[in-house]
Design a protein around this motif. Sequence first.
Motif, PDB file in Angstrom:
ATOM      1  N   THR A  19       0.980  -1.387  -0.277  1.00  0.00           N
ATOM      2  CA  THR A  19       0.151   0.069  -0.244  1.00  0.00           C
ATOM      3  C   THR A  19       1.145   1.261  -0.141  1.00  0.00           C
ATOM      4  O   THR A  19       0.295   2.598  -0.067  1.00  0.00           O
ATOM      5  N   GLY A  20       2.079   1.177  -0.237  1.00  0.00           N
ATOM      6  CA  GLY A  20       2.698   2.318   0.361  1.00  0.00           C
ATOM      7  C   GLY A  20       3.506   2.477  -1.310  1.00  0.00           C
ATOM      8  O   GLY A  20       3.149   2.169  -2.373  1.00  0.00           O
ATOM      9  N   PHE A  21       4.468   3.759  -1.426  1.00  0.00           N
ATOM     10  CA  PHE A  21       5.339   4.138  -2.939  1.00  0.00           C
ATOM     11  C   PHE A  21       5.306   2.987  -4.077  1.00  0.00           C
ATOM     12  O   PHE A  21       4.765   3.280  -4.790  1.00  0.00           O
ATOM     13  N   LEU A  22       6.732   2.243  -3.255  1.00  0.00           N
ATOM     14  CA  LEU A  22       6.969   1.625  -4.333  1.00  0.00           C
ATOM     15  C   LEU A  22       5.837   0.515  -4.024  1.00  0.00           C
ATOM     16  O   LEU A  22       6.124  -0.327  -5.309  1.00  0.00           O
ATOM     17  N   GLY A  23       5.450  -0.195  -3.298  1.00  0.00           N
ATOM     18  CA  GLY A  23       4.388  -1.259  -3.901  1.00  0.00           C
ATOM     19  C   GLY A  23       3.061  -1.313  -3.880  1.00  0.00           C
ATOM     20  O   GLY A  23       2.886  -2.004  -5.366  1.00  0.00           O
ATOM     21  N   LYS A  24       3.232  -0.303  -4.849  1.00  0.00           N
ATOM     22  CA  LYS A  24       1.839   0.076  -5.448  1.00  0.00           C
ATOM     23  C   LYS A  24       2.458  -0.099  -6.448  1.00  0.00           C
ATOM     24  O   LYS A  24       2.253  -0.813  -7.814  1.00  0.00           O
ATOM     25  N   VAL A  25       3.871   0.298  -6.997  1.00  0.00           N
ATOM     26  CA  VAL A  25       4.135   0.599  -8.475  1.00  0.00           C
ATOM     27  C   VAL A  25       4.474  -0.653  -9.115  1.00  0.00           C
ATOM     28  O   VAL A  25       4.474  -0.860 -10.187  1.00  0.00           O
ATOM     29  N   PHE A  31       1.448  -6.458 -12.459  1.00  0.00           N
ATOM     30  CA  PHE A  31       0.164  -7.229 -13.127  1.00  0.00           C
ATOM     31  C   PHE A  31       0.291  -6.574 -14.494  1.00  0.00           C
ATOM     32  O   PHE A  31      -0.426  -7.810 -15.293  1.00  0.00           O
ATOM     33  N   ARG A  32       0.566  -5.842 -15.011  1.00  0.00           N
ATOM     34  CA  ARG A  32       0.973  -4.975 -16.530  1.00  0.00           C
ATOM     35  C   ARG A  32       1.352  -6.198 -17.142  1.00  0.00           C
ATOM     36  O   ARG A  32       0.959  -5.988 -18.063  1.00  0.00           O
ATOM     37  N   THR A  33       2.222  -6.578 -16.656  1.00  0.00           N
ATOM     38  CA  THR A  33       3.123  -7.074 -18.189  1.00  0.00           C
ATOM     39  C   THR A  33       3.085  -8.513 -17.929  1.00  0.00           C
ATOM     40  O   THR A  33       3.723  -8.954 -18.380  1.00  0.00           O
ATOM     41  N   VAL A  56      -7.606  -2.360  -0.713  1.00  0.00           N
ATOM     42  CA  VAL A  56      -7.350  -2.990  -1.872  1.00  0.00           C
ATOM     43  C   VAL A  56      -8.371  -1.699  -3.361  1.00  0.00           C
ATOM     44  O   VAL A  56      -7.859  -1.649  -4.317  1.00  0.00           O
ATOM     45  N   PHE A  57      -9.018  -1.790  -2.677  1.00  0.00           N
ATOM     46  CA  PHE A  57     -10.291  -1.418  -4.089  1.00  0.00           C
ATOM     47  C   PHE A  57      -9.856   0.017  -4.273  1.00  0.00           C
ATOM     48  O   PHE A  57      -9.278   0.427  -5.608  1.00  0.00           O
ATOM     49  N   GLN A  58      -9.579   0.947  -3.690  1.00  0.00           N
ATOM     50  CA  GLN A  58      -8.735   2.962  -3.674  1.00  0.00           C
ATOM     51  C   GLN A  58      -7.683   2.673  -4.149  1.00  0.00           C
ATOM     52  O   GLN A  58      -7.861   3.155  -5.554  1.00  0.00           O
ATOM     53  N   ILE A  59      -6.813   1.532  -4.193  1.00  0.00           N
ATOM     54  CA  ILE A  59      -5.438   0.882  -4.936  1.00  0.00           C
ATOM     55  C   ILE A  59      -6.265   0.668  -6.554  1.00  0.00           C
ATOM     56  O   ILE A  59      -5.497   1.340  -7.398  1.00  0.00           O
ATOM     57  N   LEU A  60      -6.518  -0.213  -6.671  1.00  0.00           N
ATOM     58  CA  LEU A  60      -7.069  -0.904  -7.615  1.00  0.00           C
ATOM     59  C   LEU A  60      -7.875   0.470  -8.881  1.00  0.00           C
ATOM     60  O   LEU A  60      -8.070   0.479  -9.653  1.00  0.00           O
ATOM     61  N   ASN A  61      -8.879   0.838  -8.131  1.00  0.00           N
ATOM     62  CA  ASN A  61      -9.240   2.085  -8.511  1.00  0.00           C
ATOM     63  C   ASN A  61      -8.439   3.738  -8.929  1.00  0.00           C
ATOM     64  O   ASN A  61      -9.296   4.329  -9.653  1.00  0.00           O
ATOM     65  N   SER A  62      -7.342   3.392  -7.920  1.00  0.00           N
ATOM     66  CA  SER A  62      -6.416   4.799  -8.585  1.00  0.00           C
ATOM     67  C   SER A  62      -6.510   4.897 -10.300  1.00  0.00           C
ATOM     68  O   SER A  62      -5.686   4.046 -10.722  1.00  0.00           O
ATOM     69  N   PHE A  65      -3.590   2.327 -11.725  1.00  0.00           N
ATOM     70  CA  PHE A  65      -4.120   1.094 -12.277  1.00  0.00           C
ATOM     71  C   PHE A  65      -4.574   1.351 -13.588  1.00  0.00           C
ATOM     72  O   PHE A  65      -5.060  -0.157 -14.303  1.00  0.00           O
ATOM     73  N   GLU A  66      -4.970   1.717 -13.974  1.00  0.00           N
ATOM     74  CA  GLU A  66      -6.381   2.401 -15.633  1.00  0.00           C
ATOM     75  C   GLU A  66      -5.921   1.161 -16.631  1.00  0.00           C
ATOM     76  O   GLU A  66      -6.358   0.832 -16.988  1.00  0.00           O
TER      77      GLU A  66
END
Length: 425
Positions: A19-25, A31-33, A56-62, A65-66
Amino acid sequence: MSMIAAFYGGKSILITGATGFLGKVLMEKLFRTSPDLKVIYILVRPKAGQTLQQRVFQILNSKLFEKVKEVCPNVHEKIRAIYADLSQNDFAISKEDMQELLSCTNIIFHCAATVRFDDTLRHAVQLNVTATRQLLLMASQMPKLEAFIHISTAYSNCNLKHIDEVIYPCPVEPKKIIDSLEWLDDAIIEEIAPKLIRDWPNIYTYTKALGEMVVQQESRNLNIAIIRPSIVGATWQEPFPGWVDNINGPNGLIIAAGKGFLRALKATPKAVADLIPVDTVVNLMLAVGWYTAVHRPKSMLVYHCTSGNLNPCNWHKMGVQVLATFEKIPLERAFRRPYANFTSNNFTSQYWNAVSHRAPAIIYDCYLRLTGRKPRMTKVMNQILRTASMLEYFINRSWEWSTYNTEMLMSELSPEDQRVSIAPT
Ligand SMILES: CCCCCCCCCCCCCCCCCCCCCCCCCCCC(=O)SCCNC(=O)CCNC(=O)[C@H](O)C(C)(C)COP(=O)(O)OP(=O)(O)OC[C@H]1O[C@@H](n2cnc3c(N)ncnc32)[C@H](O)[C@@H]1OP(=O)(O)O
Ligand SMILES: NC(=O)C1=CN([C@@H]2O[C@H](COP(=O)(O)OP(=O)(O)OC[C@H]3O[C@@H](n4cnc5c(N)ncnc54)[C@H](OP(=O)(O)O)[C@@H]3O)[C@@H](O)[C@H]2O)C=CC1
């Protein structure tokens, strides 16, 4: 196809600090690659009134994650949030969840930490040292584990000038510190903290150094690597340029300059500004995960993720760029027009703090009071000056980090992975 992306296909990956800066990226890129990965387990605690699922919902809807939702539409099914508090015994993970983690995990990325410079020694040791030890113990019970990647910081040895990709011993054994924190009370701990940290500038860098020692001492037969990024900044290219969601490191001061609050900073203009984009750090993390699992180096390798020796920039150059950018794209409702200067002189710095920071804040608060509004500028200014003083140590010195292991790893990558890792499209 990228060998690295293919490697993560079908894998069960455990991320702490997701949920942190590095972890989200990191999660986004995985997931993308590698949309065919099996599952990403993330250890999450409820926070700010939000449940795990809401977080989790908030992260995935940011916005971050588009793109993921296009290539991996079932991303919600592939992410498994596990309740955990890393400052508790066994991370307070339920028996069933622990069993699943132990039996299924293939790769661990350990990003969680407290990054506050002024945290208490007790809390920083709990998070940055004891939790790392606990995670290593869990890792040793994972039959399918292929690699354990520990994220440290390039500043864990900032008491040295030249830093190699090795673990430097700390004067006091981490185990002794962990043990003594169990019976010492908080007041005594805070009293001995400055003596313990010696020439480290803060509790954060000191406990990250202890964390590295723990990784070395408790590595058992695990396949482990340590990555040391320098100052992690916004995304360079992936998934889009300029993404950042916190005010850590230089971000807060850049905003303060753009808003016209910060007019002068005690900094050495020629000192190296060792910034590294967060997507570059994530690319290295994925490459290190692949290399550690597939090539299984005989000894634990440390990788520096720094920019200073390859593409040096100093604080003057960075300051000029920042101001030029605000000239072109000004921030909304700025207090004053952005203009700032660096000074390395103590007296000049104090003069500017009084004249250009504190005095205008007091005057503005008087104006707010007279117009029946709540004064707030002095509080904001004090906060900015406190942050600036905390960062001073890092903007008045330069360090040299050797990058042999990182360069070796780059040469081991396939041409496709080199292209994707170094200059992603
Ligand atoms: C003509 C030519 C001129 C040329 C010169 C031009 C000059 C131009 C100058 C202008 C440009 C300036 C650009 C340069 C900037 C240079 C800065 C360089 C910084 C270098 C940093 C190096 C760090 C290296 C360290 C190692 C790297 C790491 O490992 S990273 C981890 C780094 N950790 C951090 O950065 C954390 C630091 N922060 C803290 O420790 C604490 O926040 C603090 C001690 C600084 C403050 O603590 P305090 O208790 O006072 O406040 P706090 O409660 O924390 O917060 C107050 C409010 O702010 C909100 N907040 C805090 N953090 C965040 C966050 N991450 N995201 C969002 N919001 C946050 C918090 O919620 C509080 O809000 P309120 O509750 O509303 O009050
Ligand atoms: N940002 C930078 O400039 C640099 C960072 N690093 C290292 O990179 C790593 C990640 O840093 P960054 O992403 O910036 O840091 P953040 O502060 O953004 O993230 C920290 C993460 O750790 C989690 N965490 C903290 N305490 C607990 C706890 N008790 N239980 C469970 N989780 C917890 C946080 O969860 P929650 O969301 O619940 O708070 C969050 O996910 C750290 O190891 C840091 O030392 C290294 C060099 C530079």
